[in-house]
Design an enzyme around this catalytic site. Structure first.
Site, PDB file in Angstrom:
ATOM      1  N   ASP A   1       0.848  -1.195   0.000  1.00  0.00           N
ATOM      2  CA  ASP A   1       0.000   0.000   0.000  1.00  0.00           C
ATOM      3  C   ASP A   1       0.882   1.244   0.000  1.00  0.00           C
ATOM      4  O   ASP A   1       1.900   1.302   0.698  1.00  0.00           O
ATOM      5  CB  ASP A   1      -0.918   0.006   1.226  1.00  0.00           C
ATOM      6  CG  ASP A   1      -2.072   0.986   1.078  1.00  0.00           C
ATOM      7  OD1 ASP A   1      -3.219   0.524   0.940  1.00  0.00           O
ATOM      8  OD2 ASP A   1      -1.826   2.219   1.084  1.00  0.00           O
TER       9      ASP A   1
ATOM     10  N   ASN B   1     -13.016  -3.178   2.602  1.00  0.00           N
ATOM     11  CA  ASN B   1     -13.934  -2.054   2.728  1.00  0.00           C
ATOM     12  C   ASN B   1     -14.899  -2.079   1.542  1.00  0.00           C
ATOM     13  O   ASN B   1     -14.468  -2.111   0.398  1.00  0.00           O
ATOM     14  CB  ASN B   1     -13.165  -0.729   2.724  1.00  0.00           C
ATOM     15  CG  ASN B   1     -12.240  -0.592   3.920  1.00  0.00           C
ATOM     16  OD1 ASN B   1     -12.616  -0.971   5.033  1.00  0.00           O
ATOM     17  ND2 ASN B   1     -11.049  -0.075   3.713  1.00  0.00           N
TER      18      ASN B   1
ATOM     19  N   VAL C   1     -11.218   2.942  -3.626  1.00  0.00           N
ATOM     20  CA  VAL C   1     -10.914   2.434  -4.967  1.00  0.00           C
ATOM     21  C   VAL C   1     -11.960   1.383  -5.331  1.00  0.00           C
ATOM     22  O   VAL C   1     -12.054   0.341  -4.658  1.00  0.00           O
ATOM     23  CB  VAL C   1      -9.497   1.813  -5.031  1.00  0.00           C
ATOM     24  CG1 VAL C   1      -9.211   1.297  -6.439  1.00  0.00           C
ATOM     25  CG2 VAL C   1      -8.440   2.832  -4.615  1.00  0.00           C
TER      26      VAL C   1
ATOM     27  N   HIS D   1     -10.506  -5.340  -3.191  1.00  0.00           N
ATOM     28  CA  HIS D   1      -9.150  -5.678  -2.750  1.00  0.00           C
ATOM     29  C   HIS D   1      -9.207  -6.015  -1.274  1.00  0.00           C
ATOM     30  O   HIS D   1     -10.057  -5.512  -0.534  1.00  0.00           O
ATOM     31  CB  HIS D   1      -8.175  -4.517  -2.992  1.00  0.00           C
ATOM     32  CG  HIS D   1      -8.675  -3.210  -2.470  1.00  0.00           C
ATOM     33  ND1 HIS D   1      -9.640  -2.474  -3.135  1.00  0.00           N
ATOM     34  CD2 HIS D   1      -8.381  -2.511  -1.346  1.00  0.00           C
ATOM     35  CE1 HIS D   1      -9.893  -1.375  -2.446  1.00  0.00           C
ATOM     36  NE2 HIS D   1      -9.155  -1.377  -1.342  1.00  0.00           N
TER      37      HIS D   1
ATOM     38  N   HIS E   1      -7.074  -5.815   2.198  1.00  0.00           N
ATOM     39  CA  HIS E   1      -5.916  -5.265   2.908  1.00  0.00           C
ATOM     40  C   HIS E   1      -5.353  -6.363   3.803  1.00  0.00           C
ATOM     41  O   HIS E   1      -6.111  -7.006   4.542  1.00  0.00           O
ATOM     42  CB  HIS E   1      -6.315  -4.095   3.809  1.00  0.00           C
ATOM     43  CG  HIS E   1      -6.868  -2.901   3.091  1.00  0.00           C
ATOM     44  ND1 HIS E   1      -6.140  -1.751   2.897  1.00  0.00           N
ATOM     45  CD2 HIS E   1      -8.075  -2.675   2.530  1.00  0.00           C
ATOM     46  CE1 HIS E   1      -6.887  -0.870   2.255  1.00  0.00           C
ATOM     47  NE2 HIS E   1      -8.069  -1.396   2.027  1.00  0.00           N
TER      48      HIS E   1
HETATM   49  P1  5GP Z   1      -9.786   1.317   0.216  1.00  0.00           P
HETATM   50  O1  5GP Z   1      -9.834   2.628   0.947  1.00  0.00           O
HETATM   51  O2  5GP Z   1     -10.509   1.424  -1.132  1.00  0.00           O
HETATM   52  O3  5GP Z   1     -10.210   0.132   1.010  1.00  0.00           O
HETATM   53  O4  5GP Z   1      -8.247   1.051  -0.072  1.00  0.00           O
HETATM   54  C1  5GP Z   1      -7.549   1.644  -1.103  1.00  0.00           C
HETATM   55  C2  5GP Z   1      -6.093   1.590  -0.729  1.00  0.00           C
HETATM   56  O5  5GP Z   1      -5.327   1.802  -1.901  1.00  0.00           O
HETATM   57  C3  5GP Z   1      -5.662   2.674   0.274  1.00  0.00           C
HETATM   58  O6  5GP Z   1      -5.123   2.055   1.438  1.00  0.00           O
HETATM   59  C4  5GP Z   1      -4.626   3.487  -0.496  1.00  0.00           C
HETATM   60  O7  5GP Z   1      -3.552   3.917   0.321  1.00  0.00           O
HETATM   61  C5  5GP Z   1      -4.180   2.521  -1.587  1.00  0.00           C
HETATM   62  N1  5GP Z   1      -3.743   3.161  -2.807  1.00  0.00           N
HETATM   63  C6  5GP Z   1      -4.404   4.140  -3.494  1.00  0.00           C
HETATM   64  N2  5GP Z   1      -3.723   4.477  -4.597  1.00  0.00           N
HETATM   65  C7  5GP Z   1      -2.608   3.693  -4.617  1.00  0.00           C
HETATM   66  C8  5GP Z   1      -1.521   3.596  -5.530  1.00  0.00           C
HETATM   67  O8  5GP Z   1      -1.419   4.282  -6.546  1.00  0.00           O
HETATM   68  N3  5GP Z   1      -0.565   2.674  -5.239  1.00  0.00           N
HETATM   69  C9  5GP Z   1      -0.638   1.872  -4.124  1.00  0.00           C
HETATM   70  N4  5GP Z   1       0.350   1.002  -3.943  1.00  0.00           N
HETATM   71  N5  5GP Z   1      -1.663   1.947  -3.243  1.00  0.00           N
HETATM   72  C10 5GP Z   1      -2.632   2.856  -3.491  1.00  0.00           C
END
Ligand code: 5GP
Length: 126
Positions: free
Chosen positions: A43, A99, A108, A112, A114
């Site tokens: 991340d 999430n 996003v 996915h 975590h």
């Molecule tokens: P969500 O909030 O949708 O559950 O998790 C999305 C995750 O994607 C977040 O923890 C965020 O830090 C990570 N993330 C967003 N953009 C990027 C990126 O360009 N590269 C990487 N490696 N992680 C990302």
């Protein structure tokens, strides 16, 4: 900008998510694992010493959109989590988080998992 409405959750229609661009090597990421069904990256904003994202290559927007056809792929994500836990010596434990939707903090729209580890994780959840 066009808007998609799926299960009451509005988000801008995008041809590719940021994760799809990483899978397609259009933007860089630190890749810990890849196979025919998923990719595992670090991340970009880690919330723990180990913070991985286990991302299926077949796009399901979020857990709320999963169907029975996704079950083998979803199970594979857990198997890969176990594989990474062994590879990274996470015998002391790890946490898997998914999430789904705005109240959960999804940012996003590409399902996915975590994987968080490397220290005693905070309780309670939520
Ligand atoms: P969500 O909030 O949708 O559950 O998790 C999305 C995750 O994607 C977040 O923890 C965020 O830090 C990570 N993330 C967003 N953009 C990027 C990126 O360009 N590269 C990487 N490696 N992680 C990302």
């Amino acid at each position: 900008m066009p808007i998609c409405v799926i299960s009451g959750y509005n988000f801008p229609a995008m041809s590719k998510t940021i994760f799809q661009k990483i899978i397609d090597r259009e933007i860089p990421a630190t890749i810990e694992h890849e196979d025919d069904q998923c990719i595992v990256i670090r991340d970009i904003h880690p919330q723990a010493p180990v913070h991985l994202l286990i991302i299926p290559k077949r796009v399901v927007a979020r857990a709320a959109e999963a169907t029975a056809a996704d079950e083998p792929m979803l199970g594979h994500l857990f198997t890969v989590a176990a594989l990474l836990a062994k590879k990274l010596n996470l015998g002391a434990g790890f946490r898997l988080v998914v999430n789904s939707g705005p109240n959960a903090g999804e940012t996003v729209p590409h399902l996915h998992v975590h994987l968080l580890a490397g220290r005693r994780l905070h309780e309670p959840l939520g």
